[in-house]
Design a protein around this motif. Structure first.
Motif, PDB file in Angstrom:
ATOM      1  N   ALA A  14       0.685  -1.361  -0.141  1.00 57.69           N
ATOM      2  CA  ALA A  14      -0.182  -0.046   0.098  1.00 57.69           C
ATOM      3  C   ALA A  14       0.862   1.312  -0.028  1.00 57.69           C
ATOM      4  N   CYS A 113      -7.136  -2.430   2.548  1.00 57.64           N
ATOM      5  CA  CYS A 113      -6.349  -1.585   1.696  1.00 57.64           C
ATOM      6  C   CYS A 113      -6.086  -2.024   0.154  1.00 57.64           C
ATOM      7  N   TYR A 124       0.303  -1.096   5.305  1.00 54.60           N
ATOM      8  CA  TYR A 124      -0.227   0.082   6.019  1.00 54.60           C
ATOM      9  C   TYR A 124      -0.730   1.012   4.577  1.00 54.60           C
ATOM     10  N   CYS A 125      -1.781   1.275   4.665  1.00 59.87           N
ATOM     11  CA  CYS A 125      -2.485   2.210   3.814  1.00 59.87           C
ATOM     12  C   CYS A 125      -2.748   3.816   4.340  1.00 59.87           C
ATOM     13  N   LYS A 128      -5.940   5.711   4.353  1.00 57.28           N
ATOM     14  CA  LYS A 128      -7.283   5.028   5.266  1.00 57.28           C
ATOM     15  C   LYS A 128      -6.722   5.063   6.499  1.00 57.28           C
TER      16      LYS A 128
END
Length: 263
Positions: A14, A113, A124-125, A128
């Motif tokens: 992401a 994600c 980890y996005c 969001k």
């Protein structure tokens, strides 16, 4: 022998969308100039002045093989520790705190994600504020508590980077950079997250009831993780250990580090 969870490959995950969405290419001279120039939010962030993390206790919860629910509960327990620890740190820096969202998935496929990238253990996005961890059969066959802590603490490092403005700055920098320069930026971000992961683990280490050998094992395995996006294994190990020794983000300024330590 415990299986080690591979370091996350966010070049295919992401975070990659921050740096690899553009198509512009610059010359060698422009690359050198951009690689050496980072905004103050990256080089002089208030988080670097907050000292050691204050939370010193986060006792491990034993996990069993083939128990997805048990591993998920353990990760959520770790997330509570991370929230408590980093919320205090951000408060010292005068930065508003927001808890990250969290999801586990049992196999590669759709996630919060987007489609989960092959070869990654967690992503980890930033848009969001969400971290997603893959708990597939391979991991569940032989889960290792310290590896799980390492993985989620690394992803939480990206959340800290997001809240402190580092990831948004990274996104802006990537729009006109060449791929070579973008990879250099991403490595500094990933190595900083690794340092922040080590800082958290180091800060609660004495509550884990472990011997120092256990952490040395994690560091040793990191040395085998050469990656264009995450850096050479020796540098991953360097920043992980540096954070662990300091128990705080004051030593995690990868944006002022010499190229040899972020390659």
């Amino acid at each position: 022998m415990h299986m080690r969870i591979p370091l996350k490959s966010l070049a295919s995950g992401a975070l990659a969308s921050l740096m690899f969405a553009g198509t512009a290419h610059a010359g060698v001279e422009a690359e050198a100039k951009q690689a050496a120039s980072y905004p103050r939010v990256m080089t002089s962030n208030a988080i670097y002045k907050t000292g050691p993390l204050e939370l010193k206790t986060c006792e491990e919860v034993p996990v069993q093989a083939d128990d997805l629910e048990g591993v998920r509960v353990y990760l959520e327990f770790l997330l509570d520790c991370l929230n408590e620890s980093w919320s205090k740190q951000l408060a010292k820096a005068g930065i508003p705190f927001v808890k990250p969202k969290f999801q586990v998935i049992p196999r590669i496929g759709p996630s919060a994600c987007g489609r989960f990238p092959k070869g990654a253990q967690a992503v980890y996005c930033w848009d969001k504020r969400t971290m997603v961890v893959l708990l597939d059969k391979a991991l569940l066959a032989e889960p290792y508590e310290l590896d799980l802590m390492h993985v989620i603490a690394h992803e939480y490092g990206h959340h800290v980077q997001n809240l402190t403005g580092i990831l948004p700055a990274l996104s802006r920098m990537g729009r006109k950079a060449s791929e070579k320069v973008r990879l250099g930026h991403v490595r500094r971000v990933e190595l900083q997250a690794e340092c922040m992961s080590g800082a958290f683990i180091g800060s609660v280490w004495h509550s884990l009831g472990r011997k120092e050998f256990d952490f040395k094992y994690i560091v040793k395995m990191a040395q085998y993780g050469d990656s264009l996006s995450h850096g050479k294994g020796k540098n991953i190990a360097h920043w992980l250990k540096k954070g662990w020794d300091a128990e705080g983000p004051q030593v995690c300024n990868t944006f002022k580090a010499p190229k040899g330590l972020v390659s």
